[in-house]
Motif scaffolding. Structure first.
Motif, PDB file in Angstrom:
ATOM      1  N   ILE A   1       0.857  -1.191   0.000  1.00 38.49           N
ATOM      2  CA  ILE A   1       0.000   0.000   0.000  1.00 38.49           C
ATOM      3  C   ILE A   1       0.884   1.229   0.000  1.00 38.49           C
ATOM      4  CG2 ILE A   1      -1.647   1.316   1.373  1.00 38.49           C
ATOM      5  CD1 ILE A   1      -2.526  -1.591   2.368  1.00 38.49           C
ATOM      6  N   VAL A   2       0.789   2.043  -1.067  1.00 40.10           N
ATOM      7  CA  VAL A   2       1.701   3.193  -1.207  1.00 40.10           C
ATOM      8  C   VAL A   2       0.924   4.460  -1.543  1.00 40.10           C
ATOM      9  CG1 VAL A   2       3.505   1.641  -2.040  1.00 40.10           C
ATOM     10  CG2 VAL A   2       2.063   2.889  -3.670  1.00 40.10           C
TER      11      VAL A   2
ATOM     12  N   PRO B   1      -0.481   7.356  -3.853  1.00 41.55           N
ATOM     13  CA  PRO B   1      -0.834   7.357  -5.280  1.00 41.55           C
ATOM     14  C   PRO B   1       0.243   8.049  -6.117  1.00 41.55           C
ATOM     15  CG  PRO B   1      -2.671   8.137  -3.943  1.00 41.55           C
ATOM     16  CD  PRO B   1      -1.506   7.989  -3.030  1.00 41.55           C
ATOM     17  N   GLU B   2       0.788   9.143  -5.612  1.00 43.47           N
ATOM     18  CA  GLU B   2       1.772   9.877  -6.424  1.00 43.47           C
ATOM     19  C   GLU B   2       3.065   9.090  -6.585  1.00 43.47           C
ATOM     20  OE1 GLU B   2       0.379  11.015  -3.576  1.00 43.47           O
ATOM     21  OE2 GLU B   2       1.818  12.119  -2.350  1.00 43.47           O
TER      22      GLU B   2
ATOM     23  N   ALA C   1       2.916   5.728  -7.143  1.00 45.44           N
ATOM     24  CA  ALA C   1       2.542   4.491  -7.833  1.00 45.44           C
ATOM     25  C   ALA C   1       3.403   4.245  -9.073  1.00 45.44           C
ATOM     26  CB  ALA C   1       1.067   4.528  -8.214  1.00 45.44           C
ATOM     27  N   ASN C   2       3.577   5.297  -9.873  1.00 47.01           N
ATOM     28  CA  ASN C   2       4.364   5.094 -11.093  1.00 47.01           C
ATOM     29  C   ASN C   2       5.812   4.765 -10.779  1.00 47.01           C
ATOM     30  OD1 ASN C   2       2.154   5.428 -12.651  1.00 47.01           O
ATOM     31  ND2 ASN C   2       2.620   7.527 -13.283  1.00 47.01           N
ATOM     32  N   ASP C   3       6.352   5.378  -9.725  1.00 51.96           N
ATOM     33  CA  ASP C   3       7.731   5.052  -9.346  1.00 51.96           C
ATOM     34  C   ASP C   3       7.819   3.591  -8.935  1.00 51.96           C
ATOM     35  OD1 ASP C   3       7.986   7.689  -9.789  1.00 51.96           O
ATOM     36  OD2 ASP C   3       8.546   8.265  -7.747  1.00 51.96           O
TER      37      ASP C   3
ATOM     38  N   LEU D   1       5.878   1.130  -9.936  1.00 51.41           N
ATOM     39  CA  LEU D   1       5.769   0.309 -11.148  1.00 51.41           C
ATOM     40  C   LEU D   1       7.120   0.239 -11.842  1.00 51.41           C
ATOM     41  CD1 LEU D   1       2.341   1.479 -12.595  1.00 51.41           C
ATOM     42  CD2 LEU D   1       2.951  -0.844 -11.918  1.00 51.41           C
ATOM     43  N   GLU D   2       7.782   1.391 -11.906  1.00 54.49           N
ATOM     44  CA  GLU D   2       9.097   1.449 -12.542  1.00 54.49           C
ATOM     45  C   GLU D   2      10.077   0.531 -11.802  1.00 54.49           C
ATOM     46  OE1 GLU D   2       9.556   3.270 -15.211  1.00 54.49           O
ATOM     47  OE2 GLU D   2      11.724   3.125 -15.464  1.00 54.49           O
TER      48      GLU D   2
ATOM     49  N   ARG E   1      12.051  -2.766 -13.119  1.00 53.14           N
ATOM     50  CA  ARG E   1      13.500  -2.960 -13.053  1.00 53.14           C
ATOM     51  C   ARG E   1      13.827  -4.288 -12.387  1.00 53.14           C
ATOM     52  NH1 ARG E   1      14.445   2.274 -11.655  1.00 53.14           N
ATOM     53  NH2 ARG E   1      14.800   3.705 -13.407  1.00 53.14           N
TER      54      ARG E   1
ATOM     55  N   THR F   1      -2.618   3.735  -3.064  1.00 53.44           N
ATOM     56  CA  THR F   1      -2.694   2.755  -4.140  1.00 53.44           C
ATOM     57  C   THR F   1      -2.235   1.414  -3.607  1.00 53.44           C
ATOM     58  OG1 THR F   1      -2.264   4.439  -5.795  1.00 53.44           O
ATOM     59  CG2 THR F   1      -1.898   2.150  -6.446  1.00 53.44           C
TER      60      THR F   1
ATOM     61  N   LEU G   1       9.094  -2.183  -3.801  1.00 52.60           N
ATOM     62  CA  LEU G   1       7.999  -1.392  -3.211  1.00 52.60           C
ATOM     63  C   LEU G   1       8.556  -0.319  -2.290  1.00 52.60           C
ATOM     64  CD1 LEU G   1       5.481  -4.285  -2.510  1.00 52.60           C
ATOM     65  CD2 LEU G   1       4.953  -2.212  -3.810  1.00 52.60           C
ATOM     66  N   CYS G   2       9.583  -0.685  -1.503  1.00 51.82           N
ATOM     67  CA  CYS G   2      10.173   0.287  -0.576  1.00 51.82           C
ATOM     68  C   CYS G   2      10.882   1.400  -1.336  1.00 51.82           C
ATOM     69  CB  CYS G   2      11.146  -0.410   0.373  1.00 51.82           C
ATOM     70  SG  CYS G   2      10.291  -1.353   1.656  1.00 51.82           S
TER      71      CYS G   2
ATOM     72  N   ARG H   1       8.979   5.025  -1.024  1.00 47.59           N
ATOM     73  CA  ARG H   1       9.385   5.779   0.165  1.00 47.59           C
ATOM     74  C   ARG H   1       9.540   7.277  -0.096  1.00 47.59           C
ATOM     75  NH1 ARG H   1      13.903   3.040   1.978  1.00 47.59           N
ATOM     76  NH2 ARG H   1      12.576   1.762   3.297  1.00 47.59           N
TER      77      ARG H   1
ATOM     78  N   ASP I   1       3.756   6.694   4.188  1.00 50.46           N
ATOM     79  CA  ASP I   1       4.361   5.977   3.053  1.00 50.46           C
ATOM     80  C   ASP I   1       3.686   4.649   2.793  1.00 50.46           C
ATOM     81  OD1 ASP I   1       6.043   7.957   2.417  1.00 50.46           O
ATOM     82  OD2 ASP I   1       7.856   7.028   3.211  1.00 50.46           O
TER      83      ASP I   1
END
Ligand SMILES: Nc1ncnc2c1ncn2[C@@H]1O[C@H](COP(=O)(O)OP(=O)(O)O)[C@@H](O)[C@H]1O
Ligand SMILES: Nc1ncnc2c1ncn2[C@@H]1O[C@H](COP(=O)(O)OP(=O)(O)O)[C@@H](O)[C@H]1O
Ligand SMILES: Nc1ncnc2c1ncn2[C@@H]1O[C@H](COP(=O)(O)OP(=O)(O)O)[C@@H](O)[C@H]1O
Lengths: 434, 117, 434, 434, 117, 117
Positions: E7-8, E10-11, E13-15, E17-18, E22, E59, E77-78, E82, E88
């Motif tokens: 659970i992170v 929303p802003e 979320a894309n990081d 996913l990236e 990786r 998210t 995820l971390c 973060r 967070d």
């Protein structure tokens, strides 16, 4: 329905005035769906359609009732308490202008119809999220006659208030005070929503509220600007004041929001637009632009106070029709008595310009109208309550009025919905998805 | 540690939150779901199209707790969510092997035991 | 505020022209909420209300400032650089038509007010999603005087550009170039959003964008069609061109979208409508319908190019006001110099019809206006920046401007919201739901 | 394009009539985005933009085609089957009023253009959620000439129907029957959506539908009220009837909903508004207000029946254009033959008032128009189908037309969207968020 | 196999996913949730109604991975989620007994081990 | 008892519900998720901004069942959800330690075994 020879009618009609009144009428009719949007945004999503439909229902019911009897009672003859039945069924409502107007009588009737419609729709704001739809439609039919037509006759149709010298340019009496104080009565009789005062009941879409307010303001130019029934100076004055007054109300509302919560709110801004338009409704054609701006600024105060105070009470007058229309209309009516200016309106001065009697005439209307609107609406709903239950059950209220009253969802996804296929004979089979 | 999943009526969500708060359960995640259970289908009509809708809106709670907090959490969900009518919802308890607090990276109890906050 | 005898005024007024100008004024005012909807759809949902509120704020602040001083500075007397103070506080703005017009002066003032309002609102497009609301309101107040009133005087109020022969029918100079190049300056001073250029920041509701564009187009008929202040031929020409030009811009935009991405986009179509309306704004009453269609087609090209190119730069001129208004207005102003036709406008021909000097007059305005608008806006914001921070913190930007600046959510569900009940004495108790 | 001296034109022009027609034209143009909103709300969210864009596309394509050739074919000369080419490219369309009108010819052309536009947009209702966008645009271009211009010439432009005495005030023939029966043909040629009849395909936003219907009604006052091209009695009569008829249709629709499903539906109410407006479109200026109310009540029945029955068939005429426009227009056209009243319209009586022949004239149009519209549209699409596939693949239909046809989402969240950064040379790099 | 729930913000979320990308973690499901944790309540006002809102938008990631991918997934995820400030979010690891790929019906490792794709 | 989580295409959701219904699996909760898997990214353009979108809308089913119903449930998800193209989705089976029916407070089998309803 007899109609006199076309030619004869045409004689006294002015094409410019008629052009403007055609537009003004269309604008005011548009206000009712706009109000539906405004109200729909202020309720929870599960009651969206029901709230909007109360406005649509008002167009249907009040519109038809107005044509059949309401118009006649309000505008036929100059009886002091109520009009006659000469125009029932639009009888004798033709192209020939009414005394003192330069537009077809038929158009005058239509313009007035849109006023009755939106006034009835306004009252719904007090009972949304719980009142049953059927009883509401019946209420609209009776209310538009018992309350609106009567008040319209008093103030517009040559009734005792108008005859007595009370000034009301565009409906501070029948529309604004009429709806506002009727809303209070309706809220008291129908009662509060089951979760009122113990749960947070928030507007589900503030964009609807802002857009609705914008469209209402747009329509209000026809509402106030058209109330001179021409393109003459009073109309132009009311029109321009309808731009200036709400602008000032907005500025003051911003300031009040800042003082109160350190933030300017969007719902507050939308409310301020309505309040400003209402404030200038009765006074539009009577006060100078400068005083109209003062009215917008000063008049916002009592309305703001009421909107902050009301939710602390047990009265669930849900969408604050009393504050935004009743109190604002009351303020505007009195303001005429203080600052009306003969130089601008060609009719009468107010106290401030040396004519104290005008204030008396205004005060009388500001006293009688609330009493009549509140009393009659209260009685009407109480009586209706003897025959049918006015509100939905707690369970239905919890489920939401859209599903319960209309069998629809405002935002349906279709997931989990199984198509019911009636075959030709109407017998029902469930679709087999495969 | 357990992951407690509770599905309740949306109109009861705030009551549940209140009950969890009283039970000193702090960390909670909730989301909107649609559920089908014992409730009756409702009929909706859009122009000529008639449909049977078998799904009700529900609110889903996801709560990670240390073992001793499982029962209080379940009780809170029941107290806050019960109306007594069909459709009140369900609670599911799933084993939780690890919990990590993203901000600090600390693991397990530290990340979920409410008292630790 | 003195008002001359009503009768005297009435003399020169034409009811048809007045009727049309009443409508045109209402239409242009409606454009600002429509712009709010258009802009709100283009931002992320967490900034919806703040974006819409910038437009509402412009109505409030620019509206009041205009009535108090702006109008006077723009339209009192024919000083070459700036107007006088004769109309301050609407002094002497009565029913008596201005020289050469057939509508009440008061109505003329209101019509012009709506122009000032929407122009200020347009600039907000450059700074949405990060500029603080308070400073924006102050900016609007100052900008409407320092930039808008000045440019309006130059082009409409008898200032040096108008006197020099520059033609601008409905505001290519003060409105379109004025807002477009001011937007560029604002974007540079306020700076880019923190995630600009590294994250996808997408329009959260394209339906708002399409509906907003539709309502803007609707309003633009009043904007351009009303700029002749009558129902005369130039007004009609501008009105009809306001239908033809955007239609052509749409067709060309479709084609450009297809060439670029093999798909016609909806946001693109909404943008094309705006671009087309802007292109014809200055030229509306001066070019033939045929050339207006050419303008719509050809003029779309530079705007499209700018919209594709700008996001590749570091300049976060967020909603492309420069491309849609600045560049399009610039193009329209020059187009007059090329294809204005005496046969249609009764005033002057363009280069194409043998009058090269007109192109010079137009080029002068197209050169000076961007410089003035950009420079003055840049300076104004820099100075403001010395006294207050213009933008929200990174944290606030991440949370969203609706919650941070207005304490509201556009789409509130009420879940997890605990009612705070102030009792009569204003002391606060939390509702106990049970 | 030559234009006669301004002065000469001005002579016959009435400012009031022109004022009203300017507004009416703007109102009708606004109807097309309103229709886009109405239609967009009726489809699933994944097809929202595509549905709205079909209306925007109609404005672009039909608007341009109309100016280039459509107007000439419809309104140049009084050939019995089709007009001439004298007005091609707006040649000779100037400020000089057309025979018998008091408004600039150019304005008349623009007013008619908005009719062609919305009629083409209406047809899209039959093929939404599956027809490809490109072919639809081509269809609009050809259809507006082959079907609309022809029918408009027959009924408005002095063609054989008009010459033969058929009465159609505001477009029951070209607009309503023209779109309705073309829609049926389009639905048959394009074919049903893949899930039609086996899955529940529900309106994703009923608020759009209600607001859209409200705005359409608003615009319809210009549509019907403007079809007299003046502020004269017929225009006023049509205008007022446009208020009365839909109100009655609403009341009856409420009743029918109650009888059928024991609930009054919102989508139904929105539909009733459209049906009422369509019913009065052809008859507006010819029947008395009283009979207009009867028309609204009685005329709702066949439309309601069709809307309930159609989904039981295999014909996926998705948004029921046939029922709401074809059948309603058909009913309105015949109603003229029965209840037109000389006393009100000054032109002709209907059967009920003793003039049987009028019913014959109306019946002829009610017979021929559907045949022509259906046949020509069917043939046109069949031929187009030989060159390109008219509909999206099953896979694309499943994904949704917004993403597939336009490369956009109506409600984008930006989550999971990675920014693609073209550098100066247009080479593409993926943004590295860090 | 484990089911990793993250659970992170929303802003972020894309990081996230990236970061997952990786780490070669391919299969992911995410949804919107509202969470309550250590963050302070915010106050909102609608006309006369003032409310305290204790929920933040978050998210939620749901990622099924084979055991050796658990740690890389947690790390992703971390790293991606973060910011260091309260709010967070959390990561929860739940045992996963079976995984099935609907398209093919193939089970377990085959259905989740990223490399298999 | 197990908690079966199924992620399928939204357009298949109704078919899945139908299949579950046939399998006599009554209790179900579903929600909207966005998923990333083997599918190709799609490109979207908004004015000058072009983005690659790697997420597809999916529908997530959460179904608590007694052990003997696990296989029928999985089969129902597969039958109802399969199209054969990449993107059909996944099924995850998680151990379920406890289930409680909020309305009655009754636990475990009673709360999930469909037949019990
Ligand atoms: N076996 C299950 N798995 C997942 N969710 C369930 C299950 N059973 C019930 N639910 C959820 O709980 C909600 C209420 O359950 P229902 O059986 O209708 O009420 P009750 O528990 O009172 O009998 C359902 O709408 C659904 O969301
Ligand atoms: N025990 C928990 N169970 C479920 N979700 C939790 C739990 N604790 C925190 N969360 C989720 O994580 C989010 C952030 O947690 P919070 O405690 O506020 O931040 P931090 O982890 O930085 O202290 C919360 O909004 C909530 O969605
Ligand atoms: N390992 C995973 N964890 C969570 N969700 C997954 C996982 N793998 C796939 N999914 C979900 O399943 C959906 C389809 O998976 P995908 O791999 O694209 O199709 P397929 O299973 O046919 O290869 C994804 O969009 C995602 O929502």
């Amino acid at each position: 329905m007899s109609a006199l020879p076309i030619a004869q009618a045409a004689a006294e009609i002015d094409t410019g005035d008629t052009a403007w009144m055609l537009v003004a009428t269309a604008l005011v009719l548009m206000m009712t769906p706009a109000l539906g949007l405004f109200y729909a945004g202020l309720v929870r999503s599960k009651n969206t359609l029901n709230t909007f439909m109360m406005c649509v229902g008002a167009i249907a019911v009040a519109g038809v009732v107005w044509a059949l009897v309401g118009y006649s009672l309000a505008f036929d003859g100059d009886g002091s308490l109520i009009g006659g039945l000469g125009y029932v069924g639009l009888n004798d409502v033709t192209f020939i202008p009414r005394e003192g107007t330069t537009i077809p009588h038929l158009l005058f009737m239509a313009f007035q119809a849109t006023f009755c419609i939106i006034t009835a729709a306004l009252v719904s704001g007090a009972v949304v999220e719980r009142m049953r739809f059927g009883p509401f439609l019946i209420f609209v039919a009776l209310w538009s006659i018992l309350v609106y037509s009567v008040l319209a006759h008093w103030s517009f149709g040559g009734g005792w208030l108008a005859a007595g010298g009370t000034l009301d340019f565009a409906g501070g009496i029948p529309v604004e005070m009429g709806s506002g104080f009727s809303a209070l009565a309706a809220a008291l009789v129908v009662g509060a929503r089951k979760d009122y005062g113990r749960q947070a009941l928030l507007p589900h879409n503030a964009v609807y509220v802002l857009l609705g307010a914008g469209l209402l303001w747009f329509g209000w130019f026809g509402f106030n600007g058209g109330s001179g029934f021409s393109t003459g100076d009073p109309s132009v004055l009311a029109f321009v004041n309808t731009l200036l007054t709400p602008a000032c109300s907005l500025v003051v509302w911003f300031a009040l929001d800042l003082i109160r919560g350190r933030k300017v709110t969007a719902i507050g801004a939308a409310t301020a637009i309505i309040v400003g338009c209402v404030l200038i409704t009765p006074a539009g054609g009577f006060v100078s632009p400068g005083w109209a701006m003062v009215l917008g600024a000063v008049g916002a105060l009592p309305c703001y106070a009421m909107i902050v105070w009301r939710p602390r009470t047990r009265v669930d007058e849900t969408l604050d029709v009393l504050a935004a229309h009743g109190i604002a209309g009351f303020t505007g009516i009195l303001f005429i008595g203080l600052f009306a200016s003969l130089a601008w309106n060609g009719i009468a001065d107010g106290l401030f310009f040396g004519n104290a009697s005008q204030l008396g005439d205004q005060a009388l209307a500001a006293l009688v109208t609330p009493l009549y609107a509140f009393g009659m609406t209260y009685a009407l709903l109480r009586v209706m309550g003897l025959f049918t239950s006015l509100r939905a059950t707690e369970h239905d209220e919890a489920v939401g009025m859209d599903v319960v009253q209309h069998g629809e969802e405002a935002y349906a996804s279709g997931e989990g919905a199984i198509l019911v296929l009636p075959d030709a004979d109407g017998e029902v089979l469930v679709a087999d998805p495969s | 540690m357990k992951l407690v999943i509770g599905i309740v009526r949306p109109e009861k969500a705030n009551d549940v939150l209140e009950a969890l708060y009283r039970a000193e359960v702090r960390g909670v995640s909730m989301s909107r779901v649609q559920g089908h259970g014992g409730e009756l289908d409702r009929v909706e009509t859009y122009r000529g199209t008639t449909v049977k809708v078998g799904l009700e809106d529900k609110t889903r709670f996801e709560i990670a707790v240390s073992d001793e907090f499982v029962q209080p959490t379940i009780d809170a969900l029941c107290d806050g969510g019960r109306t007594g009518e069909v459709g009140d919802g369900k609670i599911f308890v799933v084993p939780l092997e690890r919990a990590v607090r993203i901000r600090t990276g600390e693991s397990d109890q530290a990340a979920v035991t409410p008292v630790a906050k």
